[in-house]
Design an enzyme around this catalytic site. Sequence first.
Site, PDB file in Angstrom:
ATOM      1  N   ARG A   1       0.836  -1.212   0.000  1.00 35.29           N
ATOM      2  CA  ARG A   1       0.000   0.000   0.000  1.00 35.29           C
ATOM      3  C   ARG A   1       0.858   1.243   0.000  1.00 35.29           C
ATOM      4  NH1 ARG A   1      -5.334  -1.769   3.403  1.00 35.29           N
ATOM      5  NH2 ARG A   1      -5.467  -3.783   2.366  1.00 35.29           N
TER       6      ARG A   1
ATOM      7  N   GLU B   1       0.844   3.981   1.301  1.00 33.22           N
ATOM      8  CA  GLU B   1       0.478   4.885   2.393  1.00 33.22           C
ATOM      9  C   GLU B   1       1.530   5.989   2.426  1.00 33.22           C
ATOM     10  OE1 GLU B   1      -2.119   3.915   4.271  1.00 33.22           O
ATOM     11  OE2 GLU B   1      -2.133   1.715   4.358  1.00 33.22           O
TER      12      GLU B   1
ATOM     13  N   ARG C   1       1.721   2.591  12.795  1.00 24.76           N
ATOM     14  CA  ARG C   1       0.962   1.371  12.537  1.00 24.76           C
ATOM     15  C   ARG C   1       0.749   1.077  11.051  1.00 24.76           C
ATOM     16  NH1 ARG C   1      -2.129   5.530  13.117  1.00 24.76           N
ATOM     17  NH2 ARG C   1      -4.178   5.493  12.148  1.00 24.76           N
ATOM     18  N   HIS C   2       1.410   1.857  10.201  1.00 18.24           N
ATOM     19  CA  HIS C   2       1.336   1.596   8.756  1.00 18.24           C
ATOM     20  C   HIS C   2       2.718   1.316   8.179  1.00 18.24           C
ATOM     21  CE1 HIS C   2      -2.495   3.913   9.125  1.00 18.24           C
ATOM     22  NE2 HIS C   2      -2.893   3.002   8.267  1.00 18.24           N
TER      23      HIS C   2
ATOM     24  N   GLU D   1      -6.765  -0.843  14.923  1.00 20.43           N
ATOM     25  CA  GLU D   1      -7.522  -1.773  14.070  1.00 20.43           C
ATOM     26  C   GLU D   1      -6.597  -2.917  13.677  1.00 20.43           C
ATOM     27  OE1 GLU D   1      -9.285  -0.288  10.298  1.00 20.43           O
ATOM     28  OE2 GLU D   1      -8.695  -2.249   9.519  1.00 20.43           O
TER      29      GLU D   1
ATOM     30  N   SER E   1     -10.217  -6.252   9.363  1.00 19.39           N
ATOM     31  CA  SER E   1     -11.484  -5.830   8.756  1.00 19.39           C
ATOM     32  C   SER E   1     -12.071  -7.016   8.024  1.00 19.39           C
ATOM     33  CB  SER E   1     -11.258  -4.710   7.733  1.00 19.39           C
ATOM     34  OG  SER E   1     -11.090  -3.476   8.388  1.00 19.39           O
TER      35      SER E   1
ATOM     36  N   ARG F   1       0.443  -6.009  12.786  1.00 21.65           N
ATOM     37  CA  ARG F   1      -0.290  -5.332  13.875  1.00 21.65           C
ATOM     38  C   ARG F   1      -0.654  -6.307  14.980  1.00 21.65           C
ATOM     39  NH1 ARG F   1      -4.395  -0.906  11.209  1.00 21.65           N
ATOM     40  NH2 ARG F   1      -2.828   0.211   9.988  1.00 21.65           N
TER      41      ARG F   1
HETATM   42  P1  ATP Z   1      -6.183   1.542   8.513  1.00 15.45           P
HETATM   43  O1  ATP Z   1      -7.536   2.172   8.460  1.00 15.45           O
HETATM   44  O2  ATP Z   1      -5.683   1.309   9.889  1.00 15.45           O
HETATM   45  O3  ATP Z   1      -5.185   2.193   7.603  1.00 15.45           O
HETATM   46  P2  ATP Z   1      -7.317  -0.270   6.613  1.00 15.45           P
HETATM   47  O4  ATP Z   1      -8.732  -0.262   7.038  1.00 15.45           O
HETATM   48  O5  ATP Z   1      -6.898   0.559   5.462  1.00 15.45           O
HETATM   49  O6  ATP Z   1      -6.370   0.054   7.875  1.00 15.45           O
HETATM   50  P3  ATP Z   1      -7.740  -2.921   5.614  1.00 15.45           P
HETATM   51  O7  ATP Z   1      -7.790  -2.627   4.164  1.00 15.45           O
HETATM   52  O8  ATP Z   1      -9.006  -3.088   6.355  1.00 15.45           O
HETATM   53  O9  ATP Z   1      -6.846  -1.786   6.327  1.00 15.45           O
HETATM   54  O10 ATP Z   1      -6.751  -4.168   5.826  1.00 15.45           O
HETATM   55  C1  ATP Z   1      -6.994  -5.212   6.757  1.00 15.45           C
HETATM   56  C2  ATP Z   1      -5.919  -5.230   7.832  1.00 15.45           C
HETATM   57  O11 ATP Z   1      -4.610  -5.244   7.261  1.00 15.45           O
HETATM   58  C3  ATP Z   1      -5.930  -4.011   8.720  1.00 15.45           C
HETATM   59  O12 ATP Z   1      -6.884  -4.134   9.759  1.00 15.45           O
HETATM   60  C4  ATP Z   1      -4.514  -4.013   9.263  1.00 15.45           C
HETATM   61  O13 ATP Z   1      -4.356  -4.936  10.325  1.00 15.45           O
HETATM   62  C5  ATP Z   1      -3.716  -4.512   8.080  1.00 15.45           C
HETATM   63  N1  ATP Z   1      -3.151  -3.391   7.320  1.00 15.45           N
HETATM   64  C6  ATP Z   1      -3.750  -2.697   6.340  1.00 15.45           C
HETATM   65  N2  ATP Z   1      -2.942  -1.737   5.853  1.00 15.45           N
HETATM   66  C7  ATP Z   1      -1.791  -1.836   6.531  1.00 15.45           C
HETATM   67  C8  ATP Z   1      -0.556  -1.136   6.494  1.00 15.45           C
HETATM   68  N3  ATP Z   1      -0.350  -0.152   5.636  1.00 15.45           N
HETATM   69  N4  ATP Z   1       0.430  -1.497   7.353  1.00 15.45           N
HETATM   70  C9  ATP Z   1       0.228  -2.510   8.211  1.00 15.45           C
HETATM   71  N5  ATP Z   1      -0.912  -3.202   8.307  1.00 15.45           N
HETATM   72  C10 ATP Z   1      -1.917  -2.890   7.483  1.00 15.45           C
HETATM   73 MG    MG Z   2      -9.940  -1.758   7.645  1.00 21.13          MG
END
Ligand code: ATP
Ligand code: MG
Length: 431
Positions: free
Chosen positions: A215, A217, A223-224, A354, A357, A405
Amino acid sequence: MMKRTHYSSEITPQMDGEEVIVAGWVHSIRALGKIIFVILRDREGTVQITAPKQKVEEGVFKTIKSLGVEDVIAVKGKVVANEKAPNGFEIIPIEVEVLNRAERPLPLDPAEKVPAELDTRLENRFLDLRKPRVQAIFKIRHEMLKSVRETFYSEGFIEVNTPKLVASATEGGTELFPISYFEKEAFLGQSPQLYKQMLMASGLDRVFEIAPIFRAEEHNTRRHLNEATSIDIEMAFADDKDAIKMLEKVVYNACVSVYENREKELNLLNHKLEVPPKSFDKITYDEAIEIAKRRGVEIEWGEDLSREAEKAIGEEMGGFYFIVDWPTEIRPFYTMPKDDKYCKAFDLMYKDLEISSGAQRIHIYDMLVESIKNKGLNPDAFTYYLEAFKYGMPPHAGWGLGADRFTMVLTGQENIRECVLFPRDRHRLTP
Ligand code: ATP
Ligand code: MG
């Protein structure tokens, strides 16, 4: 090369008189003229090698005298019970083999006499990982992954591998890394979501995948990461409630495994892990918004939870809890609606973090096409995915659990970088 007969932790004072071979790194060395003490470190701990000049061969004494910290050695010696030595015994060397010398000064001190910043530690991760405390995180991560796999096996899941080179976004979105793929445009996969769903049309019934997600980000948070590991499942003939129950089972079992099998590592990290109840609290999105508002956070119904909102809700809830019944408009297009306002999506939280999901998904073709359009996306971009819904797609549900996480939770770390061997963030692409 002398071959190890025992890890340090496998030797006891009761083995007094036995011959053993240990192998590892020189953790520290102390020469007091006629006697030299070497602490040897291996994966499982440390042992003391005691070399009194009169009791060991001259050549062996000389070799020991030449050692420096982090040299790699194998030592054959006799176990001698000694109350004064660490763990109640020492090893009197018979033969010492220097397998490799370490350059000095070291860029990082594994004995941690000199503390180092996270950046320096990550720059020199292989040395950083020699610290028992740092290794403990990855032993706990391993224990978690082992437990997660075992739960999946016992629940009848099939392990799959889906492509990470993909032609289009999972959900539209801007979080994609474009790559050059011959003459075509391609991306690194942000989630196995669409493939997991297509597999529900295959009859494999229950699948799991533990694999990287990518991703873009942009923000630096604790946490990312830009490359993370996702534990993903999809189950057919199942609804959101079934997916939640499976997630509770996976998380509970992993906590028990770490609690029962990794006491030493938890102690090294000074982390008091609590085994959660088998079923976690559930609050609705609306209740979550109420909590955030009551605690002074400005938030409107229909917004995704801001960082401040997550913090406020986390303070009130503590531990593991689910947020269920989300507004359909803020969840991905493949989420099954519950009514005209809410959908069958859930997030698993640990305090304000989080960690997963999931949702029951839409399995009806027309409904899915409509939902894609409603999100402003073009169904033509999803042709291959949509085909799978035309010829017998069962109802299904699933989730993605962030392995990194979850490791933060199990090890008590505040920064996700601590839980990944070689983290990838905005500023780090090496080592
Ligand atoms: P956040 O809102 O915290 O950025 P997200 O809702 O975008 O997370 P999801 O697409 O729901 O993330 O991905 C499912 C799971 O994968 C998340 O709950 C998290 O544990 C993990 N995850 C997602 N993006 C990341 C990231 N960039 N770094 C680490 N873990 C991630
Ligand atoms: Mg999510």
